[in-house]
Design an enzyme around this catalytic site. Structure first.
Site, PDB file in Angstrom:
ATOM      1  CB  SER A   1      -0.866   0.064   1.195  1.00  0.00           C
ATOM      2  OG  SER A   1      -1.627   1.299   1.185  1.00  0.00           O
TER       3      SER A   1
ATOM      4  CE  LYS B   1      -4.979  -1.991   3.227  1.00  0.00           C
ATOM      5  NZ  LYS B   1      -5.892  -1.775   1.979  1.00  0.00           N
TER       6      LYS B   1
ATOM      7  CG  ASN C   1      -3.633  -4.054  -0.549  1.00  0.00           C
ATOM      8  OD1 ASN C   1      -4.544  -3.891   0.470  1.00  0.00           O
ATOM      9  ND2 ASN C   1      -3.057  -3.018  -0.812  1.00  0.00           N
TER      10      ASN C   1
ATOM     11  NE  ARG D   1     -14.612  -7.330 -47.726  1.00  0.00           N
ATOM     12  CZ  ARG D   1     -13.576  -6.622 -48.127  1.00  0.00           C
ATOM     13  NH1 ARG D   1     -13.552  -6.410 -49.381  1.00  0.00           N
ATOM     14  NH2 ARG D   1     -12.657  -5.728 -47.409  1.00  0.00           N
TER      15      ARG D   1
END
Length: 499
Positions: free
Chosen positions: A304, A310, A312, A344
């Site tokens: 983080s 943290k 994550n 086409r």
């Protein structure tokens, strides 16, 4: 206020000096060079140029171009590959392609000029693009880029599936609470969860393995009229072109039938979806208050910018981002097919290109991240048991109803009153042991000992004893996977040999 004068075009400090390549700055799931490069503009240009060289070689082999025509075109293509700023540079073709609505037109012009410059009187110039139309080359090039990318996607999915199979076998009997609508429901096992993940990944892998990557060869209006006028047998020539390029032969031109493109798009979206299922569960179960799983640890992973404590779930986040994006791109490809008109189409066809490439990139990035996640997933059985104990014997309520209602005073209502008493204790903040005591005493009040012994009642209240056929389901999933994996991967091995 003084307004700065606009910079002249090409000013080194101005916008013209910026790298025009999209390297995935806002799409980290595919930002790796191993994903971006095989699906980038340079890869597509290389595929288109390679197809033009293969076509010249096929024309020569069929006697429709002079001797040495194929070698002449191939030589120019090889030289262009080593010159990123040359006439076949993606930036040049992208800008020039606006004139005709696709990059094939300027590519053919540049190839013809380069072949003529190399040998003005040689046979190569007349062989470039002879009998083809732009859609033949671009559709076939996207199939070629797709086939090459799918080889890597399938390899990563296969490795992830093997890792999930190992997890399912290792944790066949590891107790874990099942959650439905975000609430504890019944006792289960982590092995069953891993087996369910495995089913999804194996199914996605099978869809990719079943794909065909056909060459598109129809000429200006899908009739191959120019090839017939040259004295060619169109189907035979197209099959030889496919063989030389490493694509599959097609039964017929498919420029107005978009099945090969929609098949590829949906298989790629299915791979993202299956990977997303795993990522969703890992993200939820790795929350600190749950703590049953953890992503693999790696330096710099999950950091983080503001909160150094943290960790994550970065891999799951990347996978989930791909899973959330893929369906819209698959829908775009399907919409383009639905809006195809005449022999086409204009506009709708053009929307396929970026959607298909994005799907290739999302699936490639998701599969690579899933492989790392599955192979290094950290499992915490102790936390699984602790979380199972939060609801404790209440998880056996279904079982209590089935077995005790027929012998309880008041029948089903009597058992329900006992369960309600335990639920009340839980709501009042009672611990698991207290809930079990309240439930047991309440059940004893409606079920006689001579009908259900104390030992049997203890068994009925044990969540670990009510996992149904979880272990058997794991065994069957693993047996099916082991029986079909080798056969499933044979097409992948064939594609690896051709790559």
């Amino acid at each position: 206020m003084t307004v700065p004068a606009p910079r002249p075009a090409g000013d080194p400090a101005g916008p013209a000096s910026l790298d025009p390549a999209d390297v995935g700055l806002l799409a980290p799931v595919w930002a790796s060079p191993s994903v971006a490069a095989p699906t980038g503009d340079a890869a597509l240009v290389a595929a288109m140029a390679d197809l033009e060289a293969c076509w010249a070689e096929a024309l020569e082999a069929a006697g429709l171009a002079g001797r040495g025509a194929g070698a002449a075109v191939r030589s120019v293509v090889r030289a262009a590959a080593g010159s990123p700023a040359g006439p076949l540079s993606p930036a040049r073709l992208a800008e020039a392609g606006q004139g005709g609505g696709n990059p094939v037109i300027p590519l053919v012009k540049a190839l013809r000029a380069s072949v003529a410059d190399a040998d003005p009187d040689g046979p190569g110039k007349g062989a470039v693009h002879q009998g083809l139309t732009s859609q033949d080359v671009l559709d076939s090039a996207l199939q070629l880029v797709g086939r090459r990318a799918v080889v890597g996607i399938a390899a990563d999915l296969a490795a992830a599936a093997d890792a999930l199979a190992d997890l399912a076998a290792q944790h066949r009997d590891t107790p874990q609470v099942a959650r439905t609508l975000a609430q504890h429901s019944l006792p289960s096992s982590f092995g069953l969860k891993a087996a369910n993940w495995l089913q999804g990944i194996a199914h996605a892998e099978a869809r990719l393995a079943g794909l065909r990557f056909p060459v598109q060869c129809g000429g200006a209006a899908g009739t191959n009229a120019s090839l017939v006028a040259l004295g060619a047998e169109p189907a035979t020539l197209a099959a030889d072109w496919a063989r030389r390029a490493g694509l599959d032969a097609a039964v017929a031109p498919w420029q107005s039938f978009r099945g090969p493109v929609t098949d590829l798009a949906h298989a790629l979206a299915a791979a993202c979806t299956a990977a997303g299922h795993v990522a969703n569960d890992v993200m939820l179960l790795s929350r600190p208050e749950i703590g049953e799983l953890g992503e693999p640890l790696a330096a710099g992973r999950g950091v983080s910018s503001a909160m150094p404590q943290k960790q994550n779930p970065a891999l799951s986040t990347l996978i989930r981002s791909a899973a959330l994006q893929a369906p819209a791109h698959a829908a775009q490809v399907e919409l383009a097919a639905a809006l195809a008109e005449d022999e086409r189409t204009g506009g709708a066809w053009h929307t396929e290109w970026p959607a298909l490439r994005t799907l290739l990139r999302l699936a490639s990035g998701a599969a690579a991240a899933l492989r790392e996640l599955a192979e290094g997933l950290r499992v915490f059985p102790g936390r699984m048991r602790a979380n199972l104990a939060i609801s404790g014997p209440l998880l056996t309520s279904e079982r209590l109803m089935l077995e005790l209602a027929p012998v309880a005073e008041g029948g089903r209502e009597g058992v329900q009153s006992a369960v309600d008493a335990a639920i009340g204790a839980a709501r009042d903040g009672a611990g698991t042991d207290e809930q079990a005591r309240v439930l047991r005493e309440a059940l004893r009040g409606v079920v006689r000992t001579e009908t259900v012994t104390d030992a049997r009642l203890d068994e009925l209240l044990d969540p670990a004893g009510y996992r149904g056929d979880a272990a058997g389901i794991v065994d069957r999933v693993l047996a099916d996977y082991e029986a079909t994996a080798a056969q499933l991967r044979e097409p992948l091995r064939g594609q690896l040999r051709r790559a």
